[in-house]
Design a protein around this motif. Sequence first.
Motif, PDB file in Angstrom:
ATOM      1  N   GLY A 223       9.858   1.802  -8.230  1.00 27.62           N
ATOM      2  CA  GLY A 223       9.776   0.640  -7.827  1.00 27.62           C
ATOM      3  C   GLY A 223      10.437   0.346  -6.746  1.00 27.62           C
ATOM      4  O   GLY A 223       9.920  -0.525  -5.609  1.00 27.62           O
ATOM      5  N   LEU A 224      11.825   1.599  -6.137  1.00 31.08           N
ATOM      6  CA  LEU A 224      12.607   0.142  -4.904  1.00 31.08           C
ATOM      7  C   LEU A 224      11.503   0.930  -3.805  1.00 31.08           C
ATOM      8  O   LEU A 224      11.038   0.768  -2.880  1.00 31.08           O
ATOM      9  N   HIS A 225      11.229   2.401  -3.906  1.00 29.60           N
ATOM     10  CA  HIS A 225       9.910   3.267  -2.709  1.00 29.60           C
ATOM     11  C   HIS A 225       7.992   2.334  -2.414  1.00 29.60           C
ATOM     12  O   HIS A 225       8.025   2.007  -1.523  1.00 29.60           O
ATOM     13  N   TYR A 226       8.544   1.664  -4.126  1.00 26.79           N
ATOM     14  CA  TYR A 226       7.147   1.164  -4.217  1.00 26.79           C
ATOM     15  C   TYR A 226       7.274  -1.125  -2.700  1.00 26.79           C
ATOM     16  O   TYR A 226       6.260  -0.641  -2.163  1.00 26.79           O
ATOM     17  N   GLU A 227       8.120  -1.074  -3.309  1.00 26.36           N
ATOM     18  CA  GLU A 227       8.828  -1.852  -2.604  1.00 26.36           C
ATOM     19  C   GLU A 227       8.581  -1.447  -0.880  1.00 26.36           C
ATOM     20  O   GLU A 227       8.558  -2.427  -0.373  1.00 26.36           O
TER      21      GLU A 227
END
Length: 258
Positions: A223-227
């Motif tokens: 999720g952090l990578h996607y954000e």
Amino acid sequence: MSEYSTITTRTTHRVTTIELNRPEALNALNRQLMEEVLSAARAAETDEDVGAVLLTGSAKAFAAGADITEMAAHSSTSVRQADIFSGWDQLAQLRIPIVAAVRGYALGGGCELAMIADVIIAGESAQFGQPEITLGIIPGIGGTQRLARTVGKATAMDMVLTGRRITAAEAETMGLVSRVVADDDVVTTATDVAEQIAHHPGQAVRLGKEAVLAAFNTPLEQGLHYERRLFETLFDTEDQAEGMAAFTQKRRAEFRHR
């Protein structure tokens, strides 16, 4: 005003308001209403002059549930073949932000519809619940899944297995609603929230919604990578350049919402 029969719509200040309008059935969700809400929301999403949707019902009921009369004649096979709730799945997939203004009953399908919204403004009279168990069924528009992800397993099990209702104050404590205000202020407050969202840069708003929803479906690292990727994408937009230029020049930004 709208050409629909189970809802009314209007668009002002970059917000399309969709008001459920089946007073004789406390806004129970039937197939026609589902299709009309989806149609109006899709029209709003494709309109460059609209940046948010406000979804509301009446003072007595946001929506008292799904239309049991319409569902009662179905068998297991026919209800699966008809895919009677597919329109609500499509509503949940829209990129345009949805703000729900909830007064009175938000039960069963009404509670599930409110949870599809991105922000819920509730009146002090609002009641939320998933009473499907009393009819021999369970929630079918995402009630078990969105509720558990929002309020946790213990409370979701309590509500789904007993059918008990919770008050607006309880819902706020559990994180089910964004804000609780006086009943007379619900629509005004929700409209203000929707207008505030709609006047921010459109791409940033849509990607912000997308990123938050991803938190429910991905591990933290992913999720952090996607954000981060969405964050970086916005640096190619006109509104990002305008917003940062306005900040450094100490003036109000003039966003183009593209």
